[in-house]
Scaffold this motif. Structure first.
Motif, PDB file in Angstrom:
ATOM      1  N   ILE A   1      26.262 -24.504  21.355  1.00 30.98           N
ATOM      2  CA  ILE A   1      24.928 -23.942  21.592  1.00 30.98           C
ATOM      3  C   ILE A   1      23.944 -24.466  20.557  1.00 30.98           C
ATOM      4  CG2 ILE A   1      23.567 -21.803  21.535  1.00 30.98           C
ATOM      5  CD1 ILE A   1      26.033 -20.412  22.808  1.00 30.98           C
ATOM      6  N   GLU A   2      24.348 -24.487  19.287  1.00 31.51           N
ATOM      7  CA  GLU A   2      23.466 -24.981  18.229  1.00 31.51           C
ATOM      8  C   GLU A   2      23.045 -26.422  18.471  1.00 31.51           C
ATOM      9  OE1 GLU A   2      24.168 -22.785  13.956  1.00 31.51           O
ATOM     10  OE2 GLU A   2      25.456 -24.466  14.468  1.00 31.51           O
ATOM     11  N   SER A   3      23.979 -27.244  18.931  1.00 34.67           N
ATOM     12  CA  SER A   3      23.657 -28.659  19.140  1.00 34.67           C
ATOM     13  C   SER A   3      22.661 -28.843  20.283  1.00 34.67           C
ATOM     14  CB  SER A   3      24.926 -29.476  19.391  1.00 34.67           C
ATOM     15  OG  SER A   3      25.471 -29.183  20.658  1.00 34.67           O
ATOM     16  N   ARG A   4      22.677 -27.951  21.270  1.00 35.91           N
ATOM     17  CA  ARG A   4      21.751 -28.043  22.404  1.00 35.91           C
ATOM     18  C   ARG A   4      20.414 -27.394  22.088  1.00 35.91           C
ATOM     19  NH1 ARG A   4      21.737 -30.753  26.735  1.00 35.91           N
ATOM     20  NH2 ARG A   4      20.784 -29.017  27.819  1.00 35.91           N
ATOM     21  N   ALA A   5      20.453 -26.193  21.515  1.00 40.88           N
ATOM     22  CA  ALA A   5      19.242 -25.391  21.347  1.00 40.88           C
ATOM     23  C   ALA A   5      18.586 -25.589  19.985  1.00 40.88           C
ATOM     24  CB  ALA A   5      19.571 -23.911  21.550  1.00 40.88           C
ATOM     25  N   GLY A   6      19.311 -26.186  19.045  1.00 41.74           N
ATOM     26  CA  GLY A   6      18.762 -26.343  17.707  1.00 41.74           C
ATOM     27  C   GLY A   6      18.974 -25.108  16.848  1.00 41.74           C
ATOM     28  N   ARG A   7      19.405 -24.040  17.457  1.00 44.85           N
ATOM     29  CA  ARG A   7      19.727 -22.798  16.758  1.00 44.85           C
ATOM     30  C   ARG A   7      20.720 -22.036  17.618  1.00 44.85           C
ATOM     31  NH1 ARG A   7      16.149 -18.334  18.479  1.00 44.85           N
ATOM     32  NH2 ARG A   7      15.021 -19.097  20.278  1.00 44.85           N
ATOM     33  N   LEU A   8      21.323 -21.042  17.045  1.00 41.10           N
ATOM     34  CA  LEU A   8      22.338 -20.275  17.756  1.00 41.10           C
ATOM     35  C   LEU A   8      21.679 -19.086  18.450  1.00 41.10           C
ATOM     36  CD1 LEU A   8      25.308 -19.960  18.384  1.00 41.10           C
ATOM     37  CD2 LEU A   8      25.632 -18.869  16.181  1.00 41.10           C
ATOM     38  N   VAL A   9      21.732 -19.066  19.793  1.00 39.70           N
ATOM     39  CA  VAL A   9      21.155 -17.976  20.585  1.00 39.70           C
ATOM     40  C   VAL A   9      22.140 -17.565  21.676  1.00 39.70           C
ATOM     41  CG1 VAL A   9      18.749 -18.648  20.215  1.00 39.70           C
ATOM     42  CG2 VAL A   9      19.969 -19.522  22.185  1.00 39.70           C
ATOM     43  N   CYS A  10      22.013 -16.321  22.105  1.00 40.35           N
ATOM     44  CA  CYS A  10      22.822 -15.832  23.219  1.00 40.35           C
ATOM     45  C   CYS A  10      22.209 -16.357  24.518  1.00 40.35           C
ATOM     46  CB  CYS A  10      22.840 -14.301  23.222  1.00 40.35           C
ATOM     47  SG  CYS A  10      23.695 -13.587  24.652  1.00 40.35           S
ATOM     48  N   PRO A  11      22.983 -17.054  25.358  1.00 42.84           N
ATOM     49  CA  PRO A  11      22.427 -17.566  26.611  1.00 42.84           C
ATOM     50  C   PRO A  11      21.974 -16.454  27.564  1.00 42.84           C
ATOM     51  CG  PRO A  11      24.632 -18.455  26.215  1.00 42.84           C
ATOM     52  CD  PRO A  11      24.372 -17.448  25.156  1.00 42.84           C
TER      53      PRO A  11
ATOM     54  N   GLU B   1      16.079 -21.415  33.155  1.00 41.36           N
ATOM     55  CA  GLU B   1      15.518 -22.423  32.251  1.00 41.36           C
ATOM     56  C   GLU B   1      16.148 -22.309  30.867  1.00 41.36           C
ATOM     57  OE1 GLU B   1      11.275 -21.921  32.354  1.00 41.36           O
ATOM     58  OE2 GLU B   1      11.178 -22.430  34.490  1.00 41.36           O
ATOM     59  N   ARG B   2      16.336 -21.073  30.397  1.00 37.11           N
ATOM     60  CA  ARG B   2      16.974 -20.876  29.095  1.00 37.11           C
ATOM     61  C   ARG B   2      18.410 -21.413  29.124  1.00 37.11           C
ATOM     62  NH1 ARG B   2      16.360 -15.251  27.423  1.00 37.11           N
ATOM     63  NH2 ARG B   2      17.958 -14.764  28.937  1.00 37.11           N
ATOM     64  N   ALA B   3      19.134 -21.128  30.201  1.00 35.80           N
ATOM     65  CA  ALA B   3      20.524 -21.598  30.300  1.00 35.80           C
ATOM     66  C   ALA B   3      20.589 -23.121  30.184  1.00 35.80           C
ATOM     67  CB  ALA B   3      21.149 -21.131  31.615  1.00 35.80           C
TER      68      ALA B   3
ATOM     69  N   LEU C   1      22.795 -24.383  27.116  1.00 31.75           N
ATOM     70  CA  LEU C   1      24.163 -24.762  27.481  1.00 31.75           C
ATOM     71  C   LEU C   1      24.228 -26.204  27.972  1.00 31.75           C
ATOM     72  CD1 LEU C   1      25.071 -21.544  29.518  1.00 31.75           C
ATOM     73  CD2 LEU C   1      25.771 -22.091  27.179  1.00 31.75           C
ATOM     74  N   PRO C   2      25.380 -26.839  27.823  1.00 32.99           N
ATOM     75  CA  PRO C   2      25.556 -28.167  28.424  1.00 32.99           C
ATOM     76  C   PRO C   2      25.362 -28.070  29.937  1.00 32.99           C
ATOM     77  CG  PRO C   2      27.375 -27.661  26.947  1.00 32.99           C
ATOM     78  CD  PRO C   2      26.570 -26.408  27.091  1.00 32.99           C
ATOM     79  N   PHE C   3      24.925 -29.158  30.546  1.00 34.60           N
ATOM     80  CA  PHE C   3      24.561 -29.155  31.960  1.00 34.60           C
ATOM     81  C   PHE C   3      25.617 -28.532  32.869  1.00 34.60           C
ATOM     82  CE2 PHE C   3      24.052 -31.064  36.167  1.00 34.60           C
ATOM     83  CZ  PHE C   3      22.745 -30.718  36.439  1.00 34.60           C
TER      84      PHE C   3
END
Length: 172
Positions: free
Chosen positions: A58-68, A151-153, A157-159
């Motif tokens: 999640i961090e690598s995709r969003a730049g921070r750790l968030v709950c999807p 959109e958030r997902a 998350l990875p595709f």
């Protein structure tokens, strides 16, 4: 000595080499996770390793750790801490899909996960469209809220996981 399984033999040499590289990459990720967990003073259990790897995903995709699910910011202490605030969540419930693979898992706020139960994200959204619960704006048309969640997902998350997360298929 190199032993190849029957399922590998039907692949060409390049495909077998790619499979081998993928296995080595995953082993390296697991070793790195074990080291990081030891740094946190945690036992490298299967659950802790998966939580760590899901958090890093999640961090690598969003730049921070968030709950999807809720969009709330998470801390690594929440994920790995002993209070069980964050849980590993099956996107398509295991009881329906029997899929326990990493590709069907993400992290989720424990309270949200308990409320969601044995439903897909879309099924649960159809039952409970509370914008505060999902961390979205209030809409006149609730399906606009689902669009915001989708959109958030795709941001978090990875595709392949985002596609699974946003699926409207009724798996029951």
């Amino acid at each position: 000595i190199h032993i190849e399984m029957g399922r590998e033999l039907r692949n060409n040499r390049t495909q077998r080499q790619q499979m081998g590289q993928s296995i080595r990459d995953n082993a390296q990720k697991n070793d790195d996770a074990r080291e990081r967990l030891a740094g946190f003073g945690l036992k490298p259990s299967r659950e802790n390793i998966q939580k760590y790897l899901l958090a890093k995903e999640i961090e690598s995709r969003a730049g921070r750790l968030v709950c999807p699910y809720t969009g709330r910011a998470l801390g690594m202490n929440d994920v790995l801490g002993g209070r069980n605030l964050i849980q590993i969540e099956h996107i398509i419930p295991y009881s329906i899909s029997l899929d326990d693979n990493f590709g069907n898992k993400t992290l989720c706020d424990a309270k949200f996960n308990q409320m969601k139960g044995e439903k897909t994200p879309y099924q649960f959204f159809c039952e409970n469209q509370d914008p505060h619960l999902w961390g979205i704006r209030k809409y006149h048309n609730p399906m606009d809220g689902w669009e915001e969640i989708s959109e958030r997902a795709f941001r978090v998350l990875p595709f392949p996981k985002a596609k699974r997360f946003t699926s409207k298929t009724d798996f029951e």
